[in-house]
Design a protein around this motif. Structure first.
Motif, short mmCIF file in Angstrom:
data_model
loop_
_atom_site.label_atom_id
_atom_site.label_comp_id
_atom_site.label_asym_id
_atom_site.label_seq_id
_atom_site.Cartn_x
_atom_site.Cartn_y
_atom_site.Cartn_z
N UNK A 125 0.84 -1.16 0.00
CA UNK A 125 0.00 0.00 0.00
C UNK A 125 0.89 1.24 0.00
N UNK A 126 0.60 2.16 -0.88
CA UNK A 126 1.37 3.39 -1.00
C UNK A 126 0.94 4.38 0.06
N UNK A 127 1.88 5.25 0.45
CA UNK A 127 1.61 6.23 1.49
C UNK A 127 1.25 7.55 0.80
N UNK A 128 -0.01 7.65 0.38
CA UNK A 128 -0.47 8.84 -0.35
C UNK A 128 -1.68 9.43 0.35
N UNK A 129 -2.06 10.64 -0.11
CA UNK A 129 -3.22 11.30 0.47
C UNK A 129 -4.50 10.51 0.20
N UNK A 130 -4.62 9.92 -0.99
CA UNK A 130 -5.81 9.13 -1.31
C UNK A 130 -5.95 7.94 -0.39
N UNK A 131 -4.81 7.22 -0.18
CA UNK A 131 -4.91 6.02 0.67
C UNK A 131 -5.25 6.39 2.10
N UNK A 132 -4.76 7.53 2.58
CA UNK A 132 -5.08 7.96 3.95
C UNK A 132 -6.55 8.39 4.05
N UNK A 133 -7.06 9.06 3.00
CA UNK A 133 -8.48 9.45 2.99
C UNK A 133 -9.36 8.22 2.93
N UNK A 134 -8.92 7.19 2.18
CA UNK A 134 -9.69 5.96 2.07
C UNK A 134 -9.76 5.23 3.40
N UNK A 135 -8.81 5.46 4.28
CA UNK A 135 -8.81 4.83 5.59
C UNK A 135 -9.76 5.53 6.56
N UNK A 136 -10.27 6.68 6.16
CA UNK A 136 -11.25 7.36 6.99
C UNK A 136 -10.70 8.56 7.73
N UNK A 190 -9.72 12.49 8.28
CA UNK A 190 -10.23 13.77 7.79
C UNK A 190 -9.11 14.49 7.04
N UNK A 191 -9.49 15.57 6.32
CA UNK A 191 -8.50 16.32 5.54
C UNK A 191 -7.45 16.94 6.45
N UNK A 192 -7.84 17.40 7.63
CA UNK A 192 -6.88 17.98 8.59
C UNK A 192 -5.90 16.92 9.10
N UNK A 193 -6.41 15.72 9.38
CA UNK A 193 -5.55 14.63 9.86
C UNK A 193 -4.59 14.19 8.75
N UNK A 194 -5.05 14.13 7.54
CA UNK A 194 -4.21 13.75 6.42
C UNK A 194 -3.08 14.76 6.26
#
Length: 161
Positions: A1-12, A14-18
């Protein structure tokens, strides 16, 4: 799994947490060097370390080396023939009294002058007599007893009795 903004957003997240995760990830990766530059950095560091090490340190000029060399010379001298006349417990003291410069007199001559001042540091050179000597000279001889021609004469045995 790549460490990208999309993958972090897909994990649930928020934009601030990402945003916080990506900022921390960026700062933690700031000290990393790409593999392509690694070998050149290693070679530069080794060359710099060797250059500085060889220029700054001359082993024979350090105080530690001089102290060890002086102790080695002292131990060699104390074990030699020159110091055989000095009592063992005074050898180091006598060694420290001697001059060891280039124009210093020879060690045997210096030992003679030290021996004149400090007789107790040296073993006597006189040889002890081979036989024990007592207070006075022995005079006399072993008892001879009675002498006679026969047993009868010595013991006084008389045949007539």
């Amino acid at each position: 799994m790549a460490f990208t903004r999309r993958s972090l957003s897909a994990m649930g997240l928020s934009e601030e947490q990402v945003e916080k995760v990506m900022t921390l990830h960026g700062t933690s990766m700031a000290d990393f060097i790409p593999k392509s530059e690694l070998q050149t950095k290693i070679e530069e560091a080794l060359a710099d370390a060797q250059k500085n090490a060889l220029q700054n340190v001359k082993v024979k000029e350090t105080d530690e080396y001089k102290a060890v060399a002086e102790e080695r010379d002292m131990l060699r001298a104390l074990g030699g023939d020159d110091f055989s006349s000095v009592k063992p417990k005074f050898r180091e003291t006598v060694y420290k009294m001697l001059e060891r410069g280039e124009n210093a007199p020879p060690i045997p001559e210096q030992l003679k002058t030290v021996a004149e001042k400090y007789e107790e540091y040296f073993t006597p050179t006189e040889q002890p007599p081979a036989a024990p000597q007592f207070g006075a000279e022995v005079k006399g001889q072993m008892p001879a007893g009675k002498t006679g021609a026969s047993f009868m004469d010595v013991w006084g045995y008389d045949k007539k009795g």
